[in-house]
Design a protein around this motif. Structure first.
Motif, PDB file in Angstrom:
ATOM      1  N   ASP A 132      72.754  51.784 -15.367  1.00 48.50           N
ATOM      2  CA  ASP A 132      73.617  51.732 -16.543  1.00 48.50           C
ATOM      3  C   ASP A 132      74.853  50.921 -16.196  1.00 48.50           C
ATOM      4  O   ASP A 132      75.499  51.153 -15.170  1.00 48.50           O
ATOM      5  N   SER A 182      64.896  57.794  -8.610  1.00 44.00           N
ATOM      6  CA  SER A 182      64.257  59.095  -8.784  1.00 44.00           C
ATOM      7  C   SER A 182      62.829  59.090  -8.276  1.00 44.00           C
ATOM      8  O   SER A 182      62.219  58.040  -8.085  1.00 44.00           O
ATOM      9  N   CYS A 198      70.469  55.364 -10.767  1.00 44.73           N
ATOM     10  CA  CYS A 198      69.803  56.626 -10.434  1.00 44.73           C
ATOM     11  C   CYS A 198      68.383  56.330  -9.966  1.00 44.73           C
ATOM     12  O   CYS A 198      67.538  55.906 -10.753  1.00 44.73           O
ATOM     13  N   TRP A 241      77.177  55.773  -7.688  1.00 46.94           N
ATOM     14  CA  TRP A 241      78.250  55.503  -8.637  1.00 46.94           C
ATOM     15  C   TRP A 241      79.054  54.334  -8.110  1.00 46.94           C
ATOM     16  O   TRP A 241      79.537  54.356  -6.987  1.00 46.94           O
ATOM     17  N   THR A 258      71.714  59.032  -6.437  1.00 45.85           N
ATOM     18  CA  THR A 258      72.581  58.558  -7.508  1.00 45.85           C
ATOM     19  C   THR A 258      73.712  57.765  -6.873  1.00 45.85           C
ATOM     20  O   THR A 258      74.393  58.261  -5.979  1.00 45.85           O
ATOM     21  N   VAL A 300      64.218  53.279 -10.477  1.00 44.88           N
ATOM     22  CA  VAL A 300      65.669  53.258 -10.702  1.00 44.88           C
ATOM     23  C   VAL A 300      65.999  52.963 -12.162  1.00 44.88           C
ATOM     24  O   VAL A 300      65.327  52.172 -12.812  1.00 44.88           O
ATOM     25  N   THR A 301      67.018  53.657 -12.652  1.00 47.27           N
ATOM     26  CA  THR A 301      67.631  53.317 -13.935  1.00 47.27           C
ATOM     27  C   THR A 301      69.060  52.896 -13.623  1.00 47.27           C
ATOM     28  O   THR A 301      69.737  53.510 -12.801  1.00 47.27           O
ATOM     29  N   SER A 354      65.980  62.193  -5.129  1.00 47.51           N
ATOM     30  CA  SER A 354      66.762  61.281  -5.961  1.00 47.51           C
ATOM     31  C   SER A 354      67.961  60.782  -5.172  1.00 47.51           C
ATOM     32  O   SER A 354      68.380  61.386  -4.191  1.00 47.51           O
ATOM     33  N   HIS A 360      61.213  56.210  -5.786  1.00 48.18           N
ATOM     34  CA  HIS A 360      62.548  55.663  -6.003  1.00 48.18           C
ATOM     35  C   HIS A 360      62.606  54.667  -7.162  1.00 48.18           C
ATOM     36  O   HIS A 360      63.208  53.594  -7.054  1.00 48.18           O
ATOM     37  N   THR A 415      65.406  57.802   1.627  1.00 51.60           N
ATOM     38  CA  THR A 415      66.615  57.868   0.815  1.00 51.60           C
ATOM     39  C   THR A 415      67.832  57.473   1.647  1.00 51.60           C
ATOM     40  O   THR A 415      68.697  56.727   1.189  1.00 51.60           O
ATOM     41  N   GLU A 421      65.647  49.825 -16.591  1.00 48.65           N
ATOM     42  CA  GLU A 421      64.730  50.698 -15.854  1.00 48.65           C
ATOM     43  C   GLU A 421      63.830  49.799 -15.018  1.00 48.65           C
ATOM     44  O   GLU A 421      63.223  48.865 -15.539  1.00 48.65           O
ATOM     45  N   LEU A 449      76.181  52.667 -12.757  1.00 55.97           N
ATOM     46  CA  LEU A 449      75.555  53.903 -12.293  1.00 55.97           C
ATOM     47  C   LEU A 449      74.080  53.575 -12.076  1.00 55.97           C
ATOM     48  O   LEU A 449      73.418  53.028 -12.955  1.00 55.97           O
TER      49      LEU A 449
END
Length: 113
Positions: A101, A92, A90, A83, A81, A98-99, A79, A96, A17, A109, A88
């Motif tokens: 937005d 997870s 994320c 910004w 995140t 990722v989504t 996770s 790892h 990470t 996704e 954004l």
């Protein structure tokens, strides 16, 4: 469980990470870390931290907080995140995924590869 053999709880759980954050934001210039110990009763040989909070400042000006813990029985996972000004992301689970937005409702996704 033995810090002298594994490098410790943060190294065991958060290396990838941290590397992912470095990939996005560059090299780390400042680090502040707080180890947490003695939250749970442990065997005598158990020498890693129960948890840690690590703050990183990157050469490009970004900052991150990375938390890790091995003192809970309430699940596991990892996770990250991110910004950005107009996004954004994320990341997870241990792989790892990722989504992402973006403005105007764009949502993506991406599975780990």
């Amino acid at each position: 469980m033995r810090k002298e053999q594994s490098g410790g709880q943060f190294l065991e759980q958060s290396t990838h990470t941290t590397d992912l954050a470095r990939f996005f934001f560059g090299e780390v210039t400042h680090v502040y870390a707080v180890p947490v110990r003695s939250r749970r009763r442990r065997p005598r040989y158990f020498s890693v931290e129960d948890a840690s909070m690590v703050q990183l400042k990157f050469a490009g000006g970004a900052a991150a907080n990375i938390y890790s813990s091995c003192c809970t029985t309430m699940g596991s996972g990892i996770s990250l995140t991110v910004w950005g000004t107009d996004m954004l992301a994320c990341f997870s689970d241990w792989h790892h995924n990722v989504t992402i937005d973006l403005p105007k409702g764009e949502h993506y996704e991406v599975g780990a590869e």
